[in-house]
Scaffold this motif. Structure first.
Motif, short mmCIF file in Angstrom:
data_model
loop_
_atom_site.label_atom_id
_atom_site.label_comp_id
_atom_site.label_asym_id
_atom_site.label_seq_id
_atom_site.Cartn_x
_atom_site.Cartn_y
_atom_site.Cartn_z
N CYS A 141 39.81 65.32 37.63
CA CYS A 141 39.03 64.86 38.79
C CYS A 141 39.95 64.15 39.77
O CYS A 141 40.67 63.21 39.40
CB CYS A 141 37.93 63.92 38.29
SG CYS A 141 37.01 63.16 39.62
N HIS B 140 32.81 58.53 37.09
CA HIS B 140 32.04 57.91 38.18
C HIS B 140 31.09 58.90 38.84
O HIS B 140 30.62 58.67 39.94
CB HIS B 140 32.99 57.29 39.22
CG HIS B 140 34.08 56.49 38.60
ND1 HIS B 140 35.38 56.93 38.53
CD2 HIS B 140 34.04 55.30 37.95
CE1 HIS B 140 36.12 56.03 37.88
NE2 HIS B 140 35.32 55.05 37.51
N CYS C 163 32.10 65.03 36.42
CA CYS C 163 33.06 64.04 35.93
C CYS C 163 32.33 62.91 35.19
O CYS C 163 31.42 62.29 35.75
CB CYS C 163 33.87 63.47 37.09
SG CYS C 163 35.04 62.24 36.49
N SER D 219 31.43 62.18 40.00
CA SER D 219 31.72 63.26 40.96
C SER D 219 31.32 64.59 40.34
O SER D 219 31.52 64.81 39.14
CB SER D 219 33.22 63.30 41.30
OG SER D 219 33.55 62.20 42.10
N HIS E 98 39.39 62.08 41.92
CA HIS E 98 39.02 60.69 42.24
C HIS E 98 39.92 59.70 41.50
O HIS E 98 40.68 58.97 42.12
CB HIS E 98 37.53 60.45 41.90
CG HIS E 98 37.09 59.05 42.20
ND1 HIS E 98 36.49 58.25 41.27
CD2 HIS E 98 37.20 58.31 43.34
CE1 HIS E 98 36.23 57.07 41.82
NE2 HIS E 98 36.65 57.09 43.07
N MET E 99 39.85 59.70 40.15
CA MET E 99 40.70 58.76 39.41
C MET E 99 41.25 59.37 38.13
O MET E 99 41.64 58.64 37.22
CB MET E 99 39.92 57.48 39.10
CG MET E 99 39.76 56.55 40.30
SD MET E 99 38.68 55.17 40.00
CE MET E 99 39.64 54.16 38.91
N GLY E 100 41.20 60.70 38.05
CA GLY E 100 41.95 61.34 36.96
C GLY E 100 41.23 61.60 35.65
O GLY E 100 41.88 61.95 34.67
N CYS E 101 39.92 61.44 35.60
CA CYS E 101 39.21 61.80 34.36
C CYS E 101 39.10 63.33 34.27
O CYS E 101 39.33 64.04 35.26
CB CYS E 101 37.81 61.21 34.34
SG CYS E 101 37.84 59.42 34.14
FE1 FES Z 1 36.01 61.43 38.44
FE2 FES Z 1 35.98 58.89 39.24
S1 FES Z 1 37.46 59.90 38.02
S2 FES Z 1 34.52 60.42 39.59
#
Ligand code: FES
Length: 497
Positions: free
Chosen positions: A454, A475, A472, A477, A456-459
């Motif tokens: 992802c 958070h 995700c 997404s 956004h922050m890598g998940c």
């Molecule tokens: Fe995917 Fe934040 S890491 S929404």
């Protein structure tokens, strides 16, 4: 059967252009759901130059996936606020929600919006005597909500206890927002559809928004996007993203329940209502909530919802299936207002499943802030508040969960898969050399290869087999099979592989 919410039954010929030329404006609003469009209307009524940028179509995101129920109560029960805060705070929450309900009703009357508005009772009950309804009833009366015990012998469910709250309401939420959008347009407000924002840069005296075809420079920006876009750690760590499902069905008989039914059946909560469209009745049921991206089989959640409905109603056929998202704030109150004390950006998020009313309330608070009026509720919902003791328990729970997904899913290996055996319209995460790849196979058998990380922050995203999306678990997404952002904080789509 249609894989979309029932509100999309009502046709609309309202279309808005895509942003193609660079523009300047006083206020830019990202998001054309109930929050964004209600705010745009209040600003346009004050003569403030306003532009709305919607990534897809007006009202067809979270608003168009909601139940259309309007109530002064809240999802977690009145006692949850009274216990975390006090009676005065609860009173203010209820008063603020009543203000928002009046705004919706006035808009419908003033602009003659054809959105099936009906005054309805709300019924809150359980089947196993697990709720403390005496406390809910006492609190409701103390904060001025008329409530009585359910005594109706013809009540559609066999219950152990229940309360009736009169004078709540129901609408078709999509028709309402589209009606408001028409008024925004009539007042000179500009609305752009299919204009997703891919970057937000705040400078000294302006905010620059980038969309695929053009940029927009605004003195102020409102993120009416359900959850703030981009990296906003202070908010993402205090919001839990949840997904639940909705179905609509035709019944064999004509016993469609009238009202808002919030029932706990063997401790599981379901929201049930009916809806009449062009002389035809439909039953709607919403439930089976779980954290976004944290179930292995989303389809089984919808099927379980259908089984639940069949247990209580004589179903002729299921007509619609859909999913909807909500964000739960750690301290149980939405965040509405300036992102930071000296920011030019405003946010509205953390509405739980009470978003139609909180979204309208956000419009009142945000438009007052932009105009320079102090709204009486601004402090209660102030976005950059700091309430460490109130958030502590849920903050720890949500962030341990995020950490476990971030690290656990990274370490977890993908599947070894024979692509020929993969079913059409399915996604899988597979091992490839030293990394993982998210693979989607379409109807015609073609493959799309994406990074499962992802942006956004890598998940690591997971495949949602009911809604055909990559979700995700951190958070919330969500991305379509091509990797494009559907919703959530990520500004960028999944990378191609
Ligand atoms: Fe995917 Fe934040 S890491 S929404």
């Amino acid at each position: 059967m249609k894989n979309q919410s029932i509100w999309k039954l009502k046709p609309t010929n309202q279309k808005y252009p895509t942003l193609k030329d660079d523009i300047h404006t006083e206020v830019a609003i990202i998001g054309g759901g109930i929050t964004g469009i209600s705010t745009a209307l209040l600003l346009a009524q004050q003569g403030i130059e306003t532009v709305v940028l919607e990534a897809r179509e007006i009202g067809k995101g979270t608003t168009g996936n909601s139940t259309g129920n309007l109530y002064s109560l809240i999802e977690s029960g009145l006692s949850s606020i009274e216990e975390k805060y006090d009676l005065t705070t609860l009173q203010r929450v209820v008063d603020s929600r009543k203000k928002a309900l009046s705004l919706i009703k006035n808009n419908i009357e003033n602009f003659q919006i054809d959105c099936d508005y009906n005054n309805r009772s709300m019924f809150y009950f359980d089947t196993d005597n697990n709720l403390n309804l005496n406390k809910e009833r006492k609190l409701a009366l103390e904060v001025g909500i008329t409530t009585t015990l359910i005594k109706d012998e013809n009540f559609p469910f066999r219950i152990s206890q229940g309360l009736e709250f009169e004078n709540q309401a129901q609408i078709n939420p999509l028709a309402y927002v589209q009606g408001l959008a028409k008024e925004v347009h009539n007042l000179g407000g500009k609305i752009y559809e299919n204009s997703n924002v891919t970057s937000i840069v705040e400078e000294k005296d302006q905010v620059i928004l980038t969309t695929p075809k053009a940029n927009i420079r605004a003195k102020k920006v409102i993120q009416a996007t359900h959850t703030p876009k981009g990296l906003q750690i202070q908010y993402h760590t205090t919001l839990g993203p949840y997904r639940e499902y909705g179905i609509a069905a035709k019944l064999k008989n004509d016993n469609y329940p009238r009202g808002i039914f919030w029932g706990f059946f063997r401790n599981k909560k379901y929201s049930i209502r009916s809806y009449k469209f062009q002389g035809e009745n439909f039953l709607i049921c919403v439930g089976n909530m779980h954290k976004v991206g944290q179930t292995d089989d989303n389809l089984s959640q919808i099927l379980a919802l259908e089984s639940f409905v069949k247990e209580y109603f004589e179903i002729e056929k299921i007509t619609h299936r859909w999913g909807g998202q909500n964000y739960k704030p750690a301290d149980m109150l939405p965040y509405i207002g300036k992102k930071k004390n000296n920011s030019k950006q405003y946010i509205a998020t953390g509405f739980s499943t009470d978003g139609l009313v909180y979204g309208s309330l956000a419009a009142l608070i945000l438009s007052d802030e932009i105009i320079g009026r102090k709204n009486v509720f601004w402090n209660l919902y102030k976005a950059y508040r700091h309430r460490p003791l109130k958030v502590a328990k849920n903050f720890t729970k949500e962030n341990l969960n995020v950490a476990s997904k971030l690290i656990g899913d990274f370490l977890k290996s993908g599947q070894n898969l024979d692509l020929k055996k993969m079913m059409p319209e399915q996604g899988k995460i597979i091992n490839y050399k030293s990394g993982k790849i998210a693979i989607y196979k379409n109807k015609s058998g073609d493959f799309k290869f994406l990074s499962p990380i992802c942006p956004h922050m890598g998940c690591t995203v997971r495949w949602n087999n009911a809604e055909k999306s990559w979700d995700c678990p951190c958070h919330g997404s969500r991305f379509d099979p091509q990797g494009k952002v559907i919703e959530g904080p990520s500004l960028k789509g999944l990378k191609r592989k």
